[in-house]
Design an enzyme around this catalytic site. Sequence first.
Site, short mmCIF file in Angstrom:
data_model
loop_
_atom_site.label_atom_id
_atom_site.label_comp_id
_atom_site.label_asym_id
_atom_site.label_seq_id
_atom_site.Cartn_x
_atom_site.Cartn_y
_atom_site.Cartn_z
N PHE A 13 1.63 -3.27 3.93
CA PHE A 13 1.79 -4.57 4.58
C PHE A 13 3.20 -5.05 4.22
O PHE A 13 3.65 -4.90 3.09
CB PHE A 13 0.78 -5.58 4.03
N CYS A 37 0.81 -1.22 0.00
CA CYS A 37 0.00 0.00 0.00
C CYS A 37 0.84 1.27 0.00
O CYS A 37 0.30 2.37 0.03
CB CYS A 37 -0.97 -0.03 1.17
N GLU A 90 -0.52 5.46 13.52
CA GLU A 90 -0.13 6.64 12.73
C GLU A 90 -0.40 7.92 13.52
O GLU A 90 0.43 8.85 13.54
CB GLU A 90 -0.88 6.67 11.39
N LYS A 98 -8.89 8.70 2.18
CA LYS A 98 -9.43 7.34 1.97
C LYS A 98 -10.89 7.24 2.41
O LYS A 98 -11.58 6.29 2.05
CB LYS A 98 -8.59 6.31 2.72
N HIS A 157 -9.54 2.44 0.06
CA HIS A 157 -8.10 2.14 0.05
C HIS A 157 -7.75 1.50 -1.29
O HIS A 157 -8.12 0.36 -1.56
CB HIS A 157 -7.75 1.23 1.21
N HIS A 199 -1.90 8.24 5.89
CA HIS A 199 -2.22 6.93 5.31
C HIS A 199 -3.67 6.60 5.70
O HIS A 199 -4.43 6.14 4.87
CB HIS A 199 -1.22 5.88 5.83
#
Lengths: 79, 412
Positions: free
Chosen positions: B400, B167, B318, B336, B341, B307
Amino acid sequence: MYGRLVDLLVDRFEVDRAEIGPDTTFEDLDMDSLFLVELLLVIHSDFGVSVSDDAASPGDTITQVADLIERLASAEAPA
Amino acid sequence: MTTPGSPSAHIVVTGLGLVTSAGIGAEATWKGVCAGLSPAARNPQLAGLPVDISCTVPGFSAREHVGRRSSLAHDRFSQLCITAAREAVADAGLDPRAWDGARVGVVVGCGLGGVATWETQHRRMLEKGPEAVSALLIPMLVPNMAAGHLAMDLHARGPNLVTATACASGATAIGTALQLLRDGSCDVVVAGGAEAGVSPLMVTGFAQMGALSRRLDEPSAASRPFDADRDGFVIGEGSGMLVLERAADAQARRARVRARIAGYGASADAYHMTAPDPEGTGVLQALRTALSGAGVMPEEVDHVNAHGTSTPLNDAAEGKVLRKLLGEGVAVTSTKGVTGHTLGAAGAIEAALTVLTVENGTIPPTANLERQDPEIELDIVAGPPRERKVEVAVSNSFGFGGQNAVLVITAA
């Protein structure tokens, strides 16, 4: 066979029917060698006719390939 | 040609293109993101699966947007990529027929590749046998093909590569482009990300991980970054592409400079396959590298496009890092909430949105933020977009695998 091949190009390869004539080549339809391999696979699965990928080329016309399929189909048909 | 090979050369954005669930085109996407309304909906192609909601690009016609050949021979991720890249190049005022293609690079971030094609063809093989498998399977599937198609479409014969950091892929691609321009390998780089992973198997895979929101009866409220009631992300698809050049070259051709990519930081958590490091050590390192590369102090950052996936773990970790490094004054948003996403495309889509934020002095809101998680002590923009001058912005992307990519984007 010509008509069936045209139908296949229209239905499965998004070609406009108006673009196709007996002397149209696959190159004219933006179909390169990889597309032709794909077309031959579809012909095999839909028409039950095996055309080897060196038997046709993108420079061939629709009529030439239709005739080829016709010949192979009658040769494969049980006597 | 000017100042090639300067490690500190200023790199600017001269064009951008976007294809997202908020719309086709940068303008439509920007409008949708600023409206702060999530287009997430139940997807009939996912009917009967544990999670059947997604954010898909509305009204995308491959035939109309990329042409007949591409509509048949390219997986959707390549089609979305070509559409965004053509927009970006036109926006930059560049003509691929006129440029020196050997000096034009392409870097595309992609996490999955042509997975929908893979699934369809696998099903055909199981149902009809190997002879039914398409000859186009491999060229449609491989993740580098979007970049390959751009090379052909744009006559770009310079370095051509795909970055895969899950991502973070799209942000890694832009960071890589920065390096290709600074070391003089290219004069122009078309960089970004593309993903079309809304397929039954991929969505189910993410669902089985527990990564996706289960708010199935209320899809438009499912993606809710930083909200106390968030329960996972909503999968999206799309592409964001940017045209990057050295500032001196852009100036020489009198191009419109939209913003500057001032810094890039990359790091790895070295912690866990999928969970973020709760201490945020890797993220902190990437942030610090990006800021110091840009020559800005943490307190100078006005805005962060986070993110912010809407998963409980990501947003908490985060939030903690951002608070620690940047303090509570920075205006944070996660787009997002609207786009969902988009995996490998996300970093690039968000970089493009950050460019628009800097350019317009408008910070888009975080959709569905109704009750901010009390553990996240940050100024999260919610409700209407916030009008505010943004000189220095940060765009965060984490993958990931623990891969982190941070971009610093500053006003032109």
